[in-house]
Scaffold this active site. Structure first.
Site, PDB file in Angstrom:
ATOM      1  N   ASP A  96       2.335   8.751  -0.343  1.00  0.00           N
ATOM      2  CA  ASP A  96       3.329   7.734  -0.709  1.00  0.00           C
ATOM      3  C   ASP A  96       4.405   7.720   0.365  1.00  0.00           C
ATOM      4  OD1 ASP A  96       5.187   6.030  -1.843  1.00  0.00           O
ATOM      5  OD2 ASP A  96       4.971   6.851  -3.858  1.00  0.00           O
TER       6      ASP A  96
ATOM      7  N   ARG B  13       6.965   5.608   0.684  1.00  0.00           N
ATOM      8  CA  ARG B  13       8.065   4.708   0.328  1.00  0.00           C
ATOM      9  C   ARG B  13       9.406   5.430   0.207  1.00  0.00           C
ATOM     10  NH1 ARG B  13       5.788   2.075  -5.037  1.00  0.00           N
ATOM     11  NH2 ARG B  13       5.135   4.232  -5.311  1.00  0.00           N
TER      12      ARG B  13
ATOM     13  N   GLY C 110       0.811  -1.231   0.000  1.00  0.00           N
ATOM     14  CA  GLY C 110       0.000   0.000   0.000  1.00  0.00           C
ATOM     15  C   GLY C 110       0.837   1.270   0.000  1.00  0.00           C
TER      16      GLY C 110
END
Ligand SMILES: [Zn+2]
Length: 199
Positions: free
Chosen positions: A126, A128, A93
Site C-alpha cells: 500500500d 498511499r 491501485g
C-alpha cells in the site's frame, strides 16, 4: 510547491448538486485530486467525508474484482441524503498506477493475492498517504468529520491533524465470488473493519 485549489464550479449529478474543486500543485496537472462538496453539507456539524482512492476498473467499468465502485456509489447515496464531501484521490491501485495494477492482476490470475502480487513486482502493498486529503479538508475549513471507511490507516491519518475525526461509518459491501479473495486480504492483512461472515 503546495496543493492549491485550482478551480471550483458547480456539478449537477444524479445525487444532487455538488461544488467540484480540482486540487493540484501545478495548474497544468492532468490528474488533480477532485473534491465534490454536496449542496446539503453543513460545515457547522461533523461533515461526512469519503477519501476515495481512484480505481478506474472499479469506479468506471464496475469491475467485480474489488468493491471500490460500490463503495463510491454508497458514499454518493449517503451524501445525497446527508450532505458530505468526496475527496477523489488519484491513487490508482493503492498508488502503484494502472499499468502496475494490471500487471498485479495478471499475477493474481496465477494464484497470488493482491499483496503477494504487488510485492513480487517490487512495489509496496500500500503506497498511499492521506496527508494531501487532510490538507484539502483544512483548506475547506472543515473542523470535524464522520469518515465513511473500513480502513484503519485512513482513521489513523487524522491523529495529528487539525481536523477532528468524531467517528467512522463502515461501508461494507456484500462479498461476491469474484471479490471474496480480495476482501479476505483486506480484512486479514490490511485489518480493515470487515465482518464478512460468509468468507
Ligand atoms: Zn478497486
Amino acid at each position: 510547491m503546495s496543493l492549491k485549489n485550482q478551480v471550483e464550479t458547480q456539478l449537477p449529478t444524479d445525487w444532487g448538486i455538488f461544488k467540484i474543486i480540482a486540487y493540484s500543485e501545478d495548474a497544468d496537472d492532468w490528474m488533480p485530486h477532485i473534491v465534490l462538496v454536496h449542496e446539503k453539507t453543513d460545515f457547522e456539524k461533523p461533515v461526512a467525508v469519503r477519501l476515495h482512492s481512484e480505481c478506474l476498473t472499479g469506479d468506471i467499468f464496475h469491475s467485480l474484482k474489488c468493491e471500490c465502485g460500490k463503495q463510491l456509489h454508497r458514499a454518493m447515496d449517503y451524501f445525497s441524503k446527508n450532505g458530505g464531501i468526496l475527496i477523489y484521490l488519484r491513487q490508482e491501485g493503492r498508488n502503484i498506477g494502472i499499468i502496475d495494477k494490471l500487471k498485479a492482476y495478471k499475477l493474481q490470475e496465477k494464484g497470488m493475492d493482491t499483496v503477494q502480487a504487488n510485492l513480487s513486482l517490487g512495489l509496496p502493498s500500500d503506497g498511499r498517504s492521506f496527508d494531501e486529503a487532510i490538507t484539502i479538508l483544512e483548506d475547506l475549513d472543515v473542523k470535524s468529520i464522520l469518515l465513511l471507511t473500513n480502513n484503519p490507516e485512513k482513521i489513523k491519518a487524522f491523529e495529528n491533524s487539525k481536523v477532528t475525526l468524531i467517528d467512522f461509518i463502515s461501508i461494507e459491501i456484500e462479498p461476491t465470488k469474484e471479490n471474496e479473495g480480495y476482501l479476505r486480504t483486506k480484512r486479514d492483512f490490511f485489518k480493515h473493519f470487515l465482518n464478512l461472515a460468509s468468507i
